[in-house]
Write an enzyme that holds these catalytic residues in place. Sequence first.
Site, short mmCIF file in Angstrom:
data_model
loop_
_atom_site.label_atom_id
_atom_site.label_comp_id
_atom_site.label_asym_id
_atom_site.label_seq_id
_atom_site.Cartn_x
_atom_site.Cartn_y
_atom_site.Cartn_z
N ARG A 174 0.81 -1.23 0.00
CA ARG A 174 0.00 0.00 0.00
C ARG A 174 0.84 1.28 0.00
NH1 ARG A 174 -2.14 -3.68 -1.11
NH2 ARG A 174 -3.94 -4.71 -0.20
N SER A 222 -10.29 0.41 3.80
CA SER A 222 -9.57 0.16 5.06
C SER A 222 -8.93 1.45 5.56
CB SER A 222 -8.46 -0.87 4.85
OG SER A 222 -9.04 -2.10 4.49
N GLU A 292 -3.89 3.88 6.41
CA GLU A 292 -3.84 3.52 4.99
C GLU A 292 -4.44 4.66 4.16
OE1 GLU A 292 -4.72 -0.52 3.84
OE2 GLU A 292 -5.71 0.14 2.00
C1 LIG Z 1 -15.46 0.27 -0.63
C2 LIG Z 1 -13.97 0.40 -0.83
C3 LIG Z 1 -13.19 -0.72 -0.98
C4 LIG Z 1 -11.80 -0.62 -1.15
N1 LIG Z 1 -11.06 -1.75 -1.31
C5 LIG Z 1 -9.73 -1.65 -1.48
C6 LIG Z 1 -8.92 -2.82 -1.65
O1 LIG Z 1 -9.41 -3.94 -1.67
N2 LIG Z 1 -7.59 -2.66 -1.80
C7 LIG Z 1 -7.00 -1.42 -1.81
O2 LIG Z 1 -5.78 -1.33 -1.98
N3 LIG Z 1 -7.73 -0.29 -1.66
C8 LIG Z 1 -9.07 -0.37 -1.49
N4 LIG Z 1 -9.82 0.77 -1.33
C9 LIG Z 1 -9.14 2.08 -1.28
C10 LIG Z 1 -9.00 2.79 -2.65
O3 LIG Z 1 -10.02 2.41 -3.54
C11 LIG Z 1 -7.63 2.53 -3.28
O4 LIG Z 1 -6.60 2.96 -2.42
C12 LIG Z 1 -7.49 3.27 -4.62
O5 LIG Z 1 -6.34 2.84 -5.28
C13 LIG Z 1 -7.44 4.79 -4.47
O6 LIG Z 1 -7.58 5.34 -5.77
P1 LIG Z 1 -8.28 6.75 -5.99
O7 LIG Z 1 -8.23 7.06 -7.44
O8 LIG Z 1 -9.61 6.82 -5.37
O9 LIG Z 1 -7.25 7.70 -5.22
P2 LIG Z 1 -7.57 8.93 -4.24
O10 LIG Z 1 -8.26 8.42 -3.04
O11 LIG Z 1 -8.22 10.02 -4.99
O12 LIG Z 1 -6.08 9.37 -3.86
C14 LIG Z 1 -5.26 8.51 -3.09
C15 LIG Z 1 -3.81 8.96 -3.23
O13 LIG Z 1 -3.38 8.69 -4.55
C16 LIG Z 1 -2.88 9.90 -5.15
N5 LIG Z 1 -3.21 9.88 -6.57
C17 LIG Z 1 -4.42 9.61 -7.13
N6 LIG Z 1 -4.32 9.67 -8.48
C18 LIG Z 1 -3.03 10.01 -8.76
C19 LIG Z 1 -2.31 10.28 -9.96
N7 LIG Z 1 -2.88 10.20 -11.17
N8 LIG Z 1 -1.01 10.63 -9.87
C20 LIG Z 1 -0.41 10.72 -8.64
N9 LIG Z 1 -1.03 10.50 -7.48
C21 LIG Z 1 -2.33 10.16 -7.54
C22 LIG Z 1 -3.59 11.02 -4.40
O14 LIG Z 1 -2.87 12.23 -4.51
C23 LIG Z 1 -3.62 10.46 -3.00
O15 LIG Z 1 -2.39 10.67 -2.37
C24 LIG Z 1 -11.20 0.67 -1.17
C25 LIG Z 1 -12.00 1.81 -1.01
C26 LIG Z 1 -13.37 1.69 -0.85
C27 LIG Z 1 -14.20 2.93 -0.70
#
Ligand SMILES: Cc1cc2nc3c(=O)[nH]c(=O)nc-3n(C[C@H](O)[C@H](O)[C@H](O)COP(=O)(O)OP(=O)(O)OC[C@H]3O[C@@H](n4cnc5c(N)ncnc54)[C@H](O)[C@@H]3O)c2cc1C
Length: 298
Positions: A174, A222, A292
């Site tokens: 992560r 999480s 996380e």
């Molecule tokens: C119901 C649910 C279930 C989930 N299950 C999982 C799971 O099984 N496993 C898991 O790992 N995660 C899980 N997550 C968490 C989340 O979906 C992941 O961490 C996901 O990868 C975050 O992506 P995001 O685009 O929403 O990023 P954001 O939440 O928008 O951002 C997260 C971070 O990534 C950075 N970021 C985003 N896009 C970019 C980019 N293009 N360039 C540089 N930095 C960037 C942001 O600046 C920030 O620091 C879950 C979340 C929910 C709500």
Amino acid sequence: MDQIARKLAASITGAVRTKEPLCRHTSFKIGGPADLFVEPATIEELAFTLACLRQAGVEWFLLGNGTNLLVHDAGFRGAVIRLAGDFRRYEFDGLIVRAGAAVSLAHLARETGRRGYAGLAFAAGIPGTVGGALATNAGAHGVAFGDVVADAQIMDESGELHTCLPETLGLAYRKSNISPAHVVCAVTLQLSAGDREELERQCRDDFLFRRKHQPHQPNAGSIFKNPPGDVAGRLIEAAGLKGCRVGGAVISAVHANFIVNDGQATAADVMALIDKARAEVAGKFGIELELEICLLGY
Ligand SMILES: Cc1cc2nc3c(=O)[nH]c(=O)nc-3n(C[C@H](O)[C@H](O)[C@H](O)COP(=O)(O)OP(=O)(O)OC[C@H]3O[C@@H](n4cnc5c(N)ncnc54)[C@H](O)[C@@H]3O)c2cc1C
């Protein structure tokens, strides 16, 4: 900020707004306003946006789908950039897929499954973007996004693009070493030949598993990383915190490593629960839980 907004709006095709409520852009449905909200639609528009913000000395944050994020109730005094347009495109070249950073990871996982391409089925229930998945090295079922990455196109703060190999990105449980001042623009994934029916079954099973074992109210996945050799949800549950509430935020009765928004939660409510879970787990088990989720505005 109005002046920069006008300059950007006159030059880019994507949306430019001021005082944008970030609760509209997070899966928690929590978060105050960003002073500026910009949606560059092309690489050139992104480079232009970064240059404008740099010149004006405005801090910025790259938002994906906001599914791993807690935004302060006071919002963010700076610009939030969310990639749009070209960044939502992907294309296949045999078993290689090149995806823009704003592509939905879950959609891409299901699409690769439909084509019988193996490697991404673990991600069918992860609601983030491809860019967010690389930045956080998202994973499930013992597989992480970095495992299928061939390379990534990353823009630095001066607008220059770099093609980076996964071994240079510090990918671990992560986390990555991608700087908050850099933007993942696109990712190339190397998939392998698989069985279409089996992959579709894995995606379906994952969906059913999550529906049963994860809460349905707004959340950010999480809250804490699993500490070495243990599971954060187990520790929080063993500390007696399942169902614990502060204001509108509740430690889920379904899964103790999830905090849910019952509709009225503030970021302060969520943070109070985070502090409580950390203190109780440290006090009872001597284990320091590490966040996380990412924080914005803190
Ligand atoms: C119901 C649910 C279930 C989930 N299950 C999982 C799971 O099984 N496993 C898991 O790992 N995660 C899980 N997550 C968490 C989340 O979906 C992941 O961490 C996901 O990868 C975050 O992506 P995001 O685009 O929403 O990023 P954001 O939440 O928008 O951002 C997260 C971070 O990534 C950075 N970021 C985003 N896009 C970019 C980019 N293009 N360039 C540089 N930095 C960037 C942001 O600046 C920030 O620091 C879950 C979340 C929910 C709500």
